[in-house]
Design an enzyme around this catalytic site. Structure first.
Site, mmCIF file in Angstrom:
data_model
loop_
_atom_site.group_PDB
_atom_site.id
_atom_site.type_symbol
_atom_site.label_atom_id
_atom_site.label_comp_id
_atom_site.label_asym_id
_atom_site.label_seq_id
_atom_site.Cartn_x
_atom_site.Cartn_y
_atom_site.Cartn_z
ATOM 1 N N ASN A 46 0.837 -1.193 0.000
ATOM 2 C CA ASN A 46 0.000 0.000 0.000
ATOM 3 C C ASN A 46 0.876 1.250 0.000
ATOM 4 O OD1 ASN A 46 0.593 -0.884 2.663
ATOM 5 N ND2 ASN A 46 -1.115 0.252 3.533
ATOM 6 N N GLU A 48 0.341 5.162 0.761
ATOM 7 C CA GLU A 48 -0.578 6.183 1.270
ATOM 8 C C GLU A 48 -0.170 7.565 0.780
ATOM 9 O OE1 GLU A 48 -1.014 5.538 5.515
ATOM 10 O OE2 GLU A 48 -2.221 3.735 5.125
ATOM 11 N N GLU A 59 -3.101 -4.499 -3.136
ATOM 12 C CA GLU A 59 -3.625 -5.404 -4.165
ATOM 13 C C GLU A 59 -3.639 -4.740 -5.531
ATOM 14 O OE1 GLU A 59 -4.819 -4.652 -1.223
ATOM 15 O OE2 GLU A 59 -6.141 -6.204 -0.418
ATOM 16 N N CYS A 90 -10.584 -4.741 0.273
ATOM 17 C CA CYS A 90 -11.609 -3.707 0.134
ATOM 18 C C CYS A 90 -12.373 -3.932 -1.168
ATOM 19 C CB CYS A 90 -10.990 -2.311 0.176
ATOM 20 S SG CYS A 90 -10.287 -1.745 -1.377
ATOM 21 N N CYS A 93 -10.580 -3.137 -4.553
ATOM 22 C CA CYS A 93 -9.583 -4.125 -4.986
ATOM 23 C C CYS A 93 -10.244 -5.394 -5.505
ATOM 24 C CB CYS A 93 -8.617 -4.434 -3.854
ATOM 25 S SG CYS A 93 -7.546 -3.017 -3.506
HETATM 26 N N1 THU Z 1 -5.295 -1.443 2.491
HETATM 27 C C1 THU Z 1 -4.742 -2.270 1.559
HETATM 28 O O1 THU Z 1 -3.614 -2.046 1.101
HETATM 29 N N2 THU Z 1 -5.462 -3.341 1.149
HETATM 30 C C2 THU Z 1 -6.691 -3.667 1.621
HETATM 31 O O2 THU Z 1 -7.288 -4.629 1.159
HETATM 32 C C3 THU Z 1 -7.320 -2.869 2.670
HETATM 33 C C4 THU Z 1 -6.620 -1.615 3.036
HETATM 34 C C5 THU Z 1 -4.509 -0.303 2.960
HETATM 35 C C6 THU Z 1 -4.998 1.039 2.503
HETATM 36 C C7 THU Z 1 -4.473 1.934 3.598
HETATM 37 O O3 THU Z 1 -3.144 2.289 3.285
HETATM 38 C C8 THU Z 1 -4.454 1.064 4.827
HETATM 39 O O4 THU Z 1 -4.528 -0.268 4.366
HETATM 40 C C9 THU Z 1 -5.582 1.335 5.786
HETATM 41 O O5 THU Z 1 -6.807 1.278 5.146
#
Ligand code: THU
Length: 143
Positions: A46, A48, A59, A90, A93
């Site tokens: 991820n 941010e 993902e 989520c 994704c």
């Molecule tokens: N996040 C993911 O990378 N994948 C997921 O399936 C759920 C959430 C990340 C996004 C964000 O950086 C952090 O987790 C909190 O939501």
């Protein structure tokens, strides 16, 4: 992918990707790995953003890496995080994975070694996908 060794390999790649996660705002580090039809594995973490809304999940980064490498079909996926239970994906994704696989096995694991195996069709039933456009003439071809 039903082979436990394949599953372990995919999870190991996801954990390695998680080490690169950029998550200073949530502190929630995620790693993902997807396997293309060629057999190759692509990873993501991820990323941010200070705007928060522009954050991209692990993902989707993995799927985009696969597409960049020339894959058009995915056959398996893994997601890892240090969550109390194996992480789940989520909605965004799930839909992005769906573009390149109507159904695929998906393994989610946490640092405690708990695992959960799903199929994408179970996480996103009755989904909307590229087949929906099969009988539609693309708009730009009409211009
Ligand atoms: N996040 C993911 O990378 N994948 C997921 O399936 C759920 C959430 C990340 C996004 C964000 O950086 C952090 O987790 C909190 O939501």
């Amino acid at each position: 992918m039903s082979d436990p060794a394949d599953l372990d390999r995919l999870l190991a790649r996801a954990w390695a990707a998680r080490a690169r996660a950029y998550a200073p705002y949530s502190g929630f580090l995620v790693g993902a790995a997807v396997q293309g039809a060629s057999g190759a594995i692509y990873t993501g973490c991820n990323v941010e953003n200070a705007s928060i809304g522009l954050t991209v999940c692990a993902e989707r980064v993995a799927v985009f890496q696969a597409v960049l490498a020339g894959e058009r079909a995915l056959i398996a996926a893994a997601v890892v995080a240090a969550s109390p239970a194996p992480p789940t994906l989520c909605g965004a994704c799930r839909q992005v994975l769906r573009e390149f696989a109507a159904d695929l096995p998906l393994v989610c694991a946490n640092q405690a070694g708990q695992r959960r195996v799903y199929r994408l069709g179970e996480l996103l039933p009755d989904s909307f996908g590229p087949e929906a456009f099969q009988s539609v003439q693309p708009y730009f071809s009409l211009l």
